[in-house]
Design a protein around this motif. Sequence first.
Motif, PDB file in Angstrom:
ATOM      1  N   ALA A  10      -2.685 -20.168  15.824  1.00  0.00           N
ATOM      2  CA  ALA A  10      -1.281 -20.165  16.238  1.00  0.00           C
ATOM      3  C   ALA A  10      -0.468 -19.010  15.679  1.00  0.00           C
ATOM      4  O   ALA A  10       0.657 -18.779  16.107  1.00  0.00           O
ATOM      5  N   GLY A  11      -1.015 -18.275  14.722  1.00  0.00           N
ATOM      6  CA  GLY A  11      -0.225 -17.253  14.044  1.00  0.00           C
ATOM      7  C   GLY A  11       0.142 -16.051  14.892  1.00  0.00           C
ATOM      8  O   GLY A  11      -0.557 -15.695  15.848  1.00  0.00           O
ATOM      9  N   VAL A  51      -2.760 -23.624  19.196  1.00  0.00           N
ATOM     10  CA  VAL A  51      -2.137 -22.364  19.591  1.00  0.00           C
ATOM     11  C   VAL A  51      -0.648 -22.413  19.272  1.00  0.00           C
ATOM     12  O   VAL A  51      -0.077 -23.479  19.039  1.00  0.00           O
ATOM     13  N   GLY A  52      -0.012 -21.238  19.266  1.00  0.00           N
ATOM     14  CA  GLY A  52       1.415 -21.173  18.978  1.00  0.00           C
ATOM     15  C   GLY A  52       1.996 -19.891  19.515  1.00  0.00           C
ATOM     16  O   GLY A  52       2.513 -19.835  20.623  1.00  0.00           O
ATOM     17  N   GLY A  64     -11.551 -22.918  31.103  1.00  0.00           N
ATOM     18  CA  GLY A  64     -12.916 -23.251  31.486  1.00  0.00           C
ATOM     19  C   GLY A  64     -13.841 -23.584  30.325  1.00  0.00           C
ATOM     20  O   GLY A  64     -14.994 -23.970  30.549  1.00  0.00           O
ATOM     21  N   MET A  65     -13.361 -23.427  29.109  1.00  0.00           N
ATOM     22  CA  MET A  65     -14.198 -23.737  27.951  1.00  0.00           C
ATOM     23  C   MET A  65     -14.094 -25.225  27.597  1.00  0.00           C
ATOM     24  O   MET A  65     -13.070 -25.873  27.873  1.00  0.00           O
ATOM     25  N   PRO A  66     -15.124 -25.795  26.986  1.00  0.00           N
ATOM     26  CA  PRO A  66     -15.116 -27.223  26.614  1.00  0.00           C
ATOM     27  C   PRO A  66     -14.322 -27.462  25.339  1.00  0.00           C
ATOM     28  O   PRO A  66     -14.864 -27.902  24.313  1.00  0.00           O
ATOM     29  N   VAL A  67     -13.031 -27.160  25.396  1.00  0.00           N
ATOM     30  CA  VAL A  67     -12.164 -27.327  24.230  1.00  0.00           C
ATOM     31  C   VAL A  67     -10.890 -28.047  24.643  1.00  0.00           C
ATOM     32  O   VAL A  67     -10.537 -28.076  25.822  1.00  0.00           O
ATOM     33  N   GLU A  68     -10.225 -28.618  23.668  1.00  0.00           N
ATOM     34  CA  GLU A  68      -8.904 -29.214  23.868  1.00  0.00           C
ATOM     35  C   GLU A  68      -7.893 -28.285  23.207  1.00  0.00           C
ATOM     36  O   GLU A  68      -8.065 -27.898  22.045  1.00  0.00           O
ATOM     37  N   VAL A  69      -6.848 -27.916  23.942  1.00  0.00           N
ATOM     38  CA  VAL A  69      -5.835 -27.013  23.404  1.00  0.00           C
ATOM     39  C   VAL A  69      -4.574 -27.808  23.085  1.00  0.00           C
ATOM     40  O   VAL A  69      -4.073 -28.558  23.925  1.00  0.00           O
ATOM     41  N   VAL A  70      -4.074 -27.657  21.857  1.00  0.00           N
ATOM     42  CA  VAL A  70      -2.816 -28.299  21.478  1.00  0.00           C
ATOM     43  C   VAL A  70      -1.883 -27.208  20.966  1.00  0.00           C
ATOM     44  O   VAL A  70      -2.333 -26.232  20.361  1.00  0.00           O
ATOM     45  N   GLU A  71      -0.616 -27.375  21.229  1.00  0.00           N
ATOM     46  CA  GLU A  71       0.346 -26.334  20.866  1.00  0.00           C
ATOM     47  C   GLU A  71       1.210 -26.759  19.683  1.00  0.00           C
ATOM     48  O   GLU A  71       1.837 -27.814  19.693  1.00  0.00           O
ATOM     49  N   ALA A 129       6.522 -31.215  18.011  1.00  0.00           N
ATOM     50  CA  ALA A 129       6.003 -31.514  19.327  1.00  0.00           C
ATOM     51  C   ALA A 129       4.700 -30.778  19.490  1.00  0.00           C
ATOM     52  O   ALA A 129       4.540 -29.675  19.028  1.00  0.00           O
ATOM     53  N   VAL A 130       3.745 -31.379  20.174  1.00  0.00           N
ATOM     54  CA  VAL A 130       2.457 -30.719  20.312  1.00  0.00           C
ATOM     55  C   VAL A 130       2.035 -30.511  21.752  1.00  0.00           C
ATOM     56  O   VAL A 130       0.883 -30.234  22.024  1.00  0.00           O
ATOM     57  N   GLY A 131       2.931 -30.674  22.671  1.00  0.00           N
ATOM     58  CA  GLY A 131       2.568 -30.363  24.051  1.00  0.00           C
ATOM     59  C   GLY A 131       1.903 -31.535  24.752  1.00  0.00           C
ATOM     60  O   GLY A 131       1.345 -32.428  24.142  1.00  0.00           O
ATOM     61  N   ALA A 132       1.928 -31.489  26.080  1.00  0.00           N
ATOM     62  CA  ALA A 132       1.447 -32.607  26.867  1.00  0.00           C
ATOM     63  C   ALA A 132      -0.027 -32.874  26.703  1.00  0.00           C
ATOM     64  O   ALA A 132      -0.489 -33.987  26.910  1.00  0.00           O
TER      65      ALA A 132
END
Length: 243
Positions: A10-11, A51-52, A64-71, A129-132
Amino acid sequence: MKIAGMVLAAGAGRRMGSPKALVHDPDGVTWVVRAARLLDDAGCAPVVVVVGAAAEQVRAELAGMPVEVVEATNWPEGMGASLRTGLTALGAAAGSDDPAGSDDPAGSDDPAGSDDAAGSDDAAGSDDAVGADAAVGYDADAGPEGVLVVPVDVPGLTVSVLQRITAAGSRRALVRAVYGGRPGHPVLLGREHWDGVIASARGDQGARAYLKEHAVVEIECSDLAEGADVDTVGQLPEGHRPG
């Protein structure tokens, strides 16, 4: 045993001049993609990427990658916010009493530009908040026993290092890689520690305070990789370039 993986990405990378998640290796692969692949190849599941700064660009790299993204919406607060966001997402998805949302296991000296699990600027407060898409999808009954935390700015990490640390994992484990006796990454946080890390992770210190107060198993990994984190353009390995 199931161990999740977490990439702290996130940096803003102020000392680098741009987000380190978007630095490219000699093959043109961004550091955030490389870190996520390493965790996947090491058998971690799920793999969560926090991410940030430049969130949409970083998300696009991970498409498309097998990952979960949180903000981590409050990423400027520091590394602690990022780790809290990631742990909170894991804990919420597991439906457990282990809230999750701690920060990187050890502070960094790059307050607003490091994604180092030991202290960076990837952030989002415990109530940030971390996004939907913050709820990571997996079966609560088969949830992870712990999480392997990897900062995005350690390009020398290898799958073999991750596997060595993961092998020592358990719900009660606190494990970190050391290189020539010097603390480094990754850091493994057993699930029983998530609440404590979330509560103590603040600013750019990551989980440093929590780790100092608890017994941590240190595993030497200098025979497997170079574990230095990279903060500036001058420190980039040959062939690597800012995004």
